[in-house]
Enzyme design. Sequence first.
Site, PDB file in Angstrom:
ATOM      1  N   SER A 465       0.666  -1.254   0.269  1.00 25.78           N
ATOM      2  CA  SER A 465       0.346  -0.077  -0.203  1.00 25.78           C
ATOM      3  C   SER A 465       0.402   0.966  -0.388  1.00 25.78           C
ATOM      4  CB  SER A 465      -1.060   0.073   1.385  1.00 25.78           C
ATOM      5  OG  SER A 465      -1.473   1.378   0.908  1.00 25.78           O
ATOM      6  N   TYR A 478      -1.770  -1.162  10.119  1.00 24.55           N
ATOM      7  CA  TYR A 478      -2.028  -1.051   9.380  1.00 24.55           C
ATOM      8  C   TYR A 478      -0.960  -0.972   8.125  1.00 24.55           C
ATOM      9  CZ  TYR A 478      -3.811  -0.746   4.384  1.00 24.55           C
ATOM     10  OH  TYR A 478      -4.495  -1.010   2.946  1.00 24.55           O
TER      11      TYR A 478
HETATM   12  P1  NAD Z   1     -11.445  -5.529  -0.347  1.00 26.34           P
HETATM   13  O1  NAD Z   1     -12.185  -5.874   1.250  1.00 26.34           O
HETATM   14  O2  NAD Z   1     -13.024  -5.061  -1.762  1.00 26.34           O
HETATM   15  O3  NAD Z   1     -11.335  -7.366  -0.761  1.00 26.34           O
HETATM   16  C1  NAD Z   1     -10.405  -7.866   0.551  1.00 26.34           C
HETATM   17  C2  NAD Z   1     -10.355  -9.807  -0.023  1.00 26.34           C
HETATM   18  O4  NAD Z   1      -9.720 -10.373   1.374  1.00 26.34           O
HETATM   19  C3  NAD Z   1     -11.491  -9.106   0.528  1.00 26.34           C
HETATM   20  O5  NAD Z   1     -12.700 -10.803  -0.407  1.00 26.34           O
HETATM   21  C4  NAD Z   1     -12.097 -10.306   1.522  1.00 26.34           C
HETATM   22  O6  NAD Z   1     -12.688 -11.297   1.844  1.00 26.34           O
HETATM   23  C5  NAD Z   1     -10.243 -11.360   1.667  1.00 26.34           C
HETATM   24  N1  NAD Z   1      -9.566 -11.278   2.632  1.00 26.34           N
HETATM   25  C6  NAD Z   1      -9.680 -10.604   3.732  1.00 26.34           C
HETATM   26  N2  NAD Z   1      -8.919 -11.456   5.141  1.00 26.34           N
HETATM   27  C7  NAD Z   1      -8.947 -12.613   4.444  1.00 26.34           C
HETATM   28  C8  NAD Z   1      -8.295 -13.547   4.507  1.00 26.34           C
HETATM   29  N3  NAD Z   1      -7.696 -13.521   6.343  1.00 26.34           N
HETATM   30  N4  NAD Z   1      -7.726 -14.681   3.993  1.00 26.34           N
HETATM   31  C9  NAD Z   1      -8.246 -14.982   2.878  1.00 26.34           C
HETATM   32  N5  NAD Z   1      -8.676 -13.965   2.525  1.00 26.34           N
HETATM   33  C10 NAD Z   1      -9.053 -12.487   2.903  1.00 26.34           C
HETATM   34  O7  NAD Z   1     -10.252  -4.622  -0.064  1.00 26.34           O
HETATM   35  P2  NAD Z   1      -9.234  -3.960  -1.414  1.00 26.34           P
HETATM   36  O8  NAD Z   1      -9.420  -3.157  -1.629  1.00 26.34           O
HETATM   37  O9  NAD Z   1      -9.682  -5.136  -2.635  1.00 26.34           O
HETATM   38  O10 NAD Z   1      -7.911  -4.769  -0.751  1.00 26.34           O
HETATM   39  C11 NAD Z   1      -7.169  -5.721  -1.715  1.00 26.34           C
HETATM   40  C12 NAD Z   1      -5.419  -5.283  -1.105  1.00 26.34           C
HETATM   41  O11 NAD Z   1      -5.940  -3.944  -1.050  1.00 26.34           O
HETATM   42  C13 NAD Z   1      -5.609  -5.409   1.006  1.00 26.34           C
HETATM   43  O12 NAD Z   1      -4.788  -5.946   0.807  1.00 26.34           O
HETATM   44  C14 NAD Z   1      -5.714  -4.323   0.992  1.00 26.34           C
HETATM   45  O13 NAD Z   1      -4.242  -3.781   1.937  1.00 26.34           O
HETATM   46  C15 NAD Z   1      -5.068  -3.435   0.355  1.00 26.34           C
HETATM   47  N6  NAD Z   1      -4.872  -1.769  -0.631  1.00 26.34           N
HETATM   48  C16 NAD Z   1      -6.023  -1.570  -0.581  1.00 26.34           C
HETATM   49  C17 NAD Z   1      -6.270   0.223  -0.711  1.00 26.34           C
HETATM   50  C18 NAD Z   1      -7.626   0.262  -1.284  1.00 26.34           C
HETATM   51  O14 NAD Z   1      -7.733   1.652  -1.256  1.00 26.34           O
HETATM   52  N7  NAD Z   1      -8.522  -0.516  -1.071  1.00 26.34           N
HETATM   53  C19 NAD Z   1      -5.718   0.703  -1.220  1.00 26.34           C
HETATM   54  C20 NAD Z   1      -4.035   0.351  -0.654  1.00 26.34           C
HETATM   55  C21 NAD Z   1      -4.041  -1.047  -0.525  1.00 26.34           C
END
Ligand code: NAD
Length: 595
Positions: A465, A478
């Site tokens: 991130s 985080y």
């Molecule tokens: P999201 O919540 O839409 O998707 C995350 C998915 O991970 C969900 O389907 C959830 O069920 C799954 N998940 C959570 N814990 C889990 C576990 N223990 N085992 C298996 N699956 C699990 O979120 P997203 O934004 O798509 O996030 C994806 C990645 O991107 C994450 O690592 C997040 O930290 C990172 N990220 C997101 C953003 C943002 O702004 N959305 C920014 C930077 C980084």
Amino acid sequence: MAAGGGAAGGGLTGARERWVRTGGVELCVAELGDAAQPTVLLVHGYPDSKEVWTEVAERLAERWHVVLYDVRGHGRSTAPTPLRGGFTLEKLTDDFLAVADAVSPDRPVHLVGHDWGSVQSWEFVTVKRTEGRIASFTSMSGPSLDHFGHWIKQRVTRPTPRRVGQLLGQGAKSWYVYLLHTPVLPELAWRGPLGKRWPGLLERLEKVPAGDYPTASLPSDAAHGAWLYRDNVRARLGRPRADAFAHAPVQLITPTGDAFLSEHLYDDLERWAPQLVRRSLPAKHWVPRTRPDRLTAWINEFATAVEGGASARDALADGPYAERFGGQLVLVTGAASGIGRATAFAFAEAGARIVAVDRDAEGAARTAELARLIGAPEAWGEAVDVSDEQAMEKLAEKVARECGIVDVLVNNAGIGLSGSFFDTSAEDWKRVLDVNLWGVIHGCRIFGKQMADRGQGGHIVNTASAAAFQPSKALPAYSTSKAAVLMLSECLRAELAGQGIGVSAICPGLVNTNITATTTFTGVDDTEQKRLQKRTSRLYGLRNYPPEKVASAILRAVAQNRAVVPVTPEARGAHLMSRFTPRALRAIARMEPPL
Ligand code: NAD
């Protein structure tokens, strides 16, 4: 030319064997499968015999009439006398035509060549006298000497720094070609110490599984085969034919980790092969032994498309990265939602096979189902919690058993946690580190190890991130988890570089996904928690950066093997500030951020 029947071939279970006499030599030809089916003709390279194809041939025989032969002077085929001048491409073309006429007199054959088998097959498919005898050609790890000659000429006569770099790069990879031009020494080496050590070298350096290959004929195959180089290389590279155009559809399979051939050799290939389909594969040079399943699938698909009268390109998915990722096995965690789901879809569009992993079983299954609709030839949904080491071990065993070793691993599952350091309990820390950091560690340890053991390369993507380099008083847990993922990715990238495995850390800024609705805010009651989740979701909605753009950045990062990829303008800005104006970033860290 004359043909006669004979006993079963060694190494190839159930093969029928015959001898084809042509130009003063006798060629040992093996056949498998139903002779009434269209013929796939496999041509081996140097220093090999037809047995290099055993694994592929047996798989193809379920559907095709498969034919293999020992090239003159190799395996059980006899050698020409004298050797000098006995291995010219013209004579090798005579051999091919004699075999094709003997095994498939009425129908053109689907030609497949590896290494020198591909070099000579390029000659077959670009000379007039074979027109109508070749239905398609699948080439791997062996360029046309004519095309190669033009490639060199173009770079010598019109040099640019990039072209000179490509020339020097390929020159360094061709060291063995110079050695093979020296008289007598290669023969002595192959019949002596090199011949003895070769099977061990193949196993250690190329990760070719030990077994009934190479065969006992290796020393004489290698000694005779030196004439392939001596009779052709200098002559053709110096005076390449100007009309070496392929008269059949061509499928080019490029192993991305080939120690002997640069991928740039094929840059201009569309000019020579107008009906060209490109595929690439994380693999070293000896693909017939190390990736038989993938090769079989591609040969099947391509020959079937051509037989069905389709254009050769119909065998390829439509996405922009179809050539790079088609057919590869891609595992994405956190694939039920947001960035993970978009990434699974982007790889599916490129024709990759998808394993969608999430703790949300229904969501993972749905991603797999949609991935198949989008273009994945196969897709599986798996319900696993990435923080559970044993569950990840079991998943890896199952995937390896049922789908193969993963080519691209995307450790993406993650959860949000917001709140000051003193509001964050030990339990909160454990929860976020278990998923965001340990989930990535388990993925890299377990699937990365399988990839490294296979020894053919691959790629690991870890979703970090912008929070990895942008401190914030509201996201200590985080951000710490993401900074750790970034550093882990950098360390692992250094460790795996020598094994052809790339590692990329993706660092998105604010992306419009479901993460805001599931993020835990510490130090507040339930009502305030809900209000904060809503507020953050609204803010991310207004920013409205789609996860599909992160997915595209992920495919690009793998294709270009990039180390750290900030995605979104704010992430790129923060990345620059962390390098050049860290003080300003520290000042921003004191403000209340959205997540
Ligand atoms: P999201 O919540 O839409 O998707 C995350 C998915 O991970 C969900 O389907 C959830 O069920 C799954 N998940 C959570 N814990 C889990 C576990 N223990 N085992 C298996 N699956 C699990 O979120 P997203 O934004 O798509 O996030 C994806 C990645 O991107 C994450 O690592 C997040 O930290 C990172 N990220 C997101 C953003 C943002 O702004 N959305 C920014 C930077 C980084």
